[in-house]
Design an enzyme around this catalytic site. Structure first.
Site, PDB file in Angstrom:
ATOM      1  N   LYS A  74       0.794  -1.225   0.027  1.00  0.00           N
ATOM      2  CA  LYS A  74       0.045  -0.240   0.029  1.00  0.00           C
ATOM      3  C   LYS A  74       0.615   1.250   0.115  1.00  0.00           C
ATOM      4  CE  LYS A  74      -2.688   0.139   3.521  1.00  0.00           C
ATOM      5  NZ  LYS A  74      -1.720   0.760   4.411  1.00  0.00           N
ATOM      6  N   THR A  76       3.878   1.313  -0.896  1.00  0.00           N
ATOM      7  CA  THR A  76       4.680   1.520  -2.182  1.00  0.00           C
ATOM      8  C   THR A  76       3.960   1.962  -3.440  1.00  0.00           C
ATOM      9  OG1 THR A  76       5.756  -0.649  -1.467  1.00  0.00           O
ATOM     10  CG2 THR A  76       6.206  -0.055  -3.698  1.00  0.00           C
ATOM     11  N   ARG A  97       2.637   8.264   7.002  1.00  0.00           N
ATOM     12  CA  ARG A  97       2.764   8.286   8.282  1.00  0.00           C
ATOM     13  C   ARG A  97       4.421   8.078   8.732  1.00  0.00           C
ATOM     14  NH1 ARG A  97      -1.175   3.771   9.985  1.00  0.00           N
ATOM     15  NH2 ARG A  97      -0.379   3.342   8.018  1.00  0.00           N
ATOM     16  N   LYS A 108       7.624  -6.400  10.828  1.00  0.00           N
ATOM     17  CA  LYS A 108       7.129  -5.908   9.779  1.00  0.00           C
ATOM     18  C   LYS A 108       8.404  -5.440   8.826  1.00  0.00           C
ATOM     19  CE  LYS A 108       3.639  -2.676   8.117  1.00  0.00           C
ATOM     20  NZ  LYS A 108       4.429  -1.177   8.009  1.00  0.00           N
ATOM     21  N   ALA A 276      -3.469   1.881  12.787  1.00  0.00           N
ATOM     22  CA  ALA A 276      -4.851   1.544  12.158  1.00  0.00           C
ATOM     23  C   ALA A 276      -5.511   0.561  12.835  1.00  0.00           C
ATOM     24  CB  ALA A 276      -4.805   1.511  10.599  1.00  0.00           C
ATOM     25  N   PHE A 304      -3.577  -0.522   6.981  1.00  0.00           N
ATOM     26  CA  PHE A 304      -4.224  -1.516   6.775  1.00  0.00           C
ATOM     27  C   PHE A 304      -5.201  -1.789   5.656  1.00  0.00           C
ATOM     28  CE2 PHE A 304      -2.449  -2.212  11.322  1.00  0.00           C
ATOM     29  CZ  PHE A 304      -1.441  -2.778  10.882  1.00  0.00           C
ATOM     30  N   PHE A 384       3.617  -8.499  -8.937  1.00  0.00           N
ATOM     31  CA  PHE A 384       5.086  -9.286  -8.640  1.00  0.00           C
ATOM     32  C   PHE A 384       5.524 -10.161  -9.696  1.00  0.00           C
ATOM     33  CE2 PHE A 384       3.439  -7.940  -4.407  1.00  0.00           C
ATOM     34  CZ  PHE A 384       4.479  -8.523  -3.586  1.00  0.00           C
ATOM     35  N   TRP A 412       6.918  -0.799  -8.497  1.00  0.00           N
ATOM     36  CA  TRP A 412       8.022  -1.399  -7.618  1.00  0.00           C
ATOM     37  C   TRP A 412       9.148  -1.702  -8.462  1.00  0.00           C
ATOM     38  CZ3 TRP A 412      11.301  -5.590  -7.408  1.00  0.00           C
ATOM     39  CH2 TRP A 412      11.764  -5.813  -6.109  1.00  0.00           C
TER      40      TRP A 412
END
Length: 559
Positions: A74, A76, A97, A108, A276, A304, A384, A412
């Site tokens: 998210k 990214t 954030r 994480k 969140a 999230f 991906f 990405w």
């Protein structure tokens, strides 16, 4: 295939520009940037005040499906979309954030995007950055110290030591501190009582910093914090302890947004960091509203899945700050669809079109939920290398059946060049004027009804269930004048239910309410559901085990 560099290797090779050049792009003069080194700066309160009369740009929310161990991307996508909008000639600013040290050293890792869609300096951002979280921790714990000090020196306010509601905080995962006894050791140390720690990002001070409009509003909100109750159950406020002034002093720099840049040298405000799943999960109001005065487009994220972050963004942040989002982007991956369809993580590399179709139910639920707020949405398929054409097409077909469009995004690997299609679609949605944004429930609705509305309309559960003591507490707060506040659901991020292992799109489940907390300064009521913890623990093999300094003194393993 060429060797894929790690995120931190890519970030280390970034060709950063002096932060003054980044500020100049959006009209911030040098004298209004307070530099922290060469690549990050705070934006002065005077400058923020000076642009309040500017026209607002368009606000774009990036949200996602429920997170899975497969990863969604998210942040990214948020960074990539901001770069993509700049690439197609729009003036865009990203608002995200700050990262908590807890997840960095826990499960994480960092939170600055990934691949060629990152915000830099990523190592600083994921560690101490400009000290905002330290200031929040200190302001919070100053209030804690003042409470126990007041009780020690005679308790003039008549605080019932069994009803001290204010816990301590630290920005680390430490389950041993969830429930503690403090003030042991005899008369000199005060009166022993039960207490506990939350993680800093769950602190009401964090929420206040992120929802306050300026220093004056910040100080007022800090004074409104309810710290304890007397024996007659009347509240004791932070201002009764004369704590609000000193707390505001500690936060005077922290409330100023931090300006950094993407790998493509586009501006990004990184400010505030409420979780969140246990807080409201949004970038600060000061950062977002300032960005809207400086850019055509502001791309922000909410933590999230859309059931948590987006719901709180709409029902708490937008309601409080008067924001009207123009469009939303829902991030999903083929891999996550397969996991939601029952595939194990180790088998995600194998093509499985049927599992993709089955797992799309989770994505469909989030699309429906965003529609309930009247905001037009598009799905971003974060690409991906292992994704097959057939799997991608299955996702696109599913989303088309829902009446929306899914766009493949390769930011990405390719940076802004890989996300132009999404940028163009977002502009079309935003310019169409289709957004008819409205929160899910009115202010006047009773608190428990607000909870039930979210449970039934967003989680698709049957009802919220709570003990009489919880319902009575909510009624007491309504009688005290807090009934118009929104509710902030603290719930597992992994499922629409309170069972983190229940993936997909479950329906008819009950949502148990364990505890409720009044955040009178922030202006919401926290509803703690199921087993969710406000102080996380570390996993068996924490990320910290892989973080170290190499021989060149550079950080390895942070992401």
């Amino acid at each position: 295939m060429a060797e894929v560099k790690s995120d931190i290797e890519i970030a280390r090779a970034a060709k950063k520009k002096p932060i003054q050049e980044i500020g100049a792009k959006i009209g911030i003069p040098n004298e209004h940037l307070l530099p922290y080194g060469h690549d990050k700066a705070k934006v002065s309160a005077d400058f923020i005040k000076s642009v309040k009369g500017n026209k607002d740009g368009k606000l774009i929310l990036v949200t996602a499906i429920n997170p899975t161990p497969a990863g969604e991307g998210k942040t990214t996508t948020t960074v990539g979309l901001g770069d993509g909008l700049n690439r197609i000639g729009k003036k865009a600013v990203i608002c995200i954030r700050e990262a908590s040290l807890g997840p960095n050293f826990g499960m994480k890792g960092g939170a600055a995007g990934g691949g060629l869609a990152q915000v830099v300096p990523m190592d600083d951002m994921n560690l101490h950055f400009t000290g905002d979280f330290h200031a929040i921790t200190t302001a919070h714990n100053l209030l804690s110290a003042l409470i126990d000090n007041h009780i020690y020196w005679g308790n003039e306010l008549g605080i019932d030591t069994r009803r001290v509601a204010w816990r301590r905080v630290m920005d680390m995962n430490d389950r041993a501190l969830r429930e503690i006894i403090c003030s042991l050791g005899g008369v000199a140390n005060g009166f022993p009582r039960e207490a506990g720690f939350d993680i800093t990002v769950a602190s009401e001070v964090m929420a206040i910093l992120c929802l306050a409009t300026d220093l004056k509003d910040l100080e007022k909100r800090l004074g409104d914090i309810i710290v304890a109750y007397r024996r007659d159950k009347s509240p004791v406020y932070a201002r009764d302890l004369k704590a609000d002034g000193a707390m505001a002093v500690l936060l005077k720099d922290a409330i100023q947004p931090n300006l950094v840049q993407t790998l493509e040298n586009n501006p990004a405000f990184v400010h505030g960091g409420p979780f969140a799943n246990i807080a409201h999960g949004c970038n600060s109001v000061v950062a977002t509203t300032t960005a809207l005065k400086l850019a055509d487009y502001v791309v922000t994220e909410a933590g999230f899945g859309a059931d948590l972050g987006a719901e709180k963004f709409f029902d708490i942040k937008c309601r409080k700050a008067g924001l009207k989002p123009a469009a939303a982007v829902i991030v999903a991956t083929v891999r996550a669809m397969k996991m939601n369809g029952g595939v194990k993580k180790e088998d995600l590399g194998k093509e499985n079109i049927e599992a993709v179709r089955k797992g799309c139910a989770n994505l469909g639920r989030h699309i429906e939920n965003i529609r309930q707020f009247g905001v037009p949405a598009v799905v971003a398929i974060n690409h991906f290398y292992s994704d097959t054409e057939a799997e991608i097409q299955a996702m696109k077909d599913y989303v088309a059946q829902m009446g929306e469009e899914a766009i493949l995004c390769k930011h990405w690997a390719q940076g802004s060049a890989g996300i132009e299609d999404l940028a163009n679609k977002v502009v079309a949605l935003a310019e169409s004027g289709a957004s008819q944004f409205a929160p899910l429930y009115p202010d006047e609705m009773p608190l428990f009804e607000k909870v039930n509305t979210i449970v039934q309309r967003i989680y698709r559960g049957s009802e919220a269930i709570a003990d009489k003591s919880v319902r009575d507490q909510l009624k007491t707060w309504e009688e005290a004048g807090y009934g118009k506040l929104p509710v902030c659901m603290a719930k597992t991020q992994y499922s629409f239910s309170t069972d983190p292992n229940l993936r997909g799109a479950p329906t008819g489940h009950a949502v148990p309410i364990r505890e409720v907390r009044l955040s009178a300064g922030a202006g919401f009521v926290v509803i703690i559901c199921g087993e969710i913890m406000t102080m996380p623990g570390l996993p068996k093999s924490p990320s910290s085990e892989k973080i170290f300094l190499n021989e060149q003194g550079q950080i390895e393993g942070l992401f």
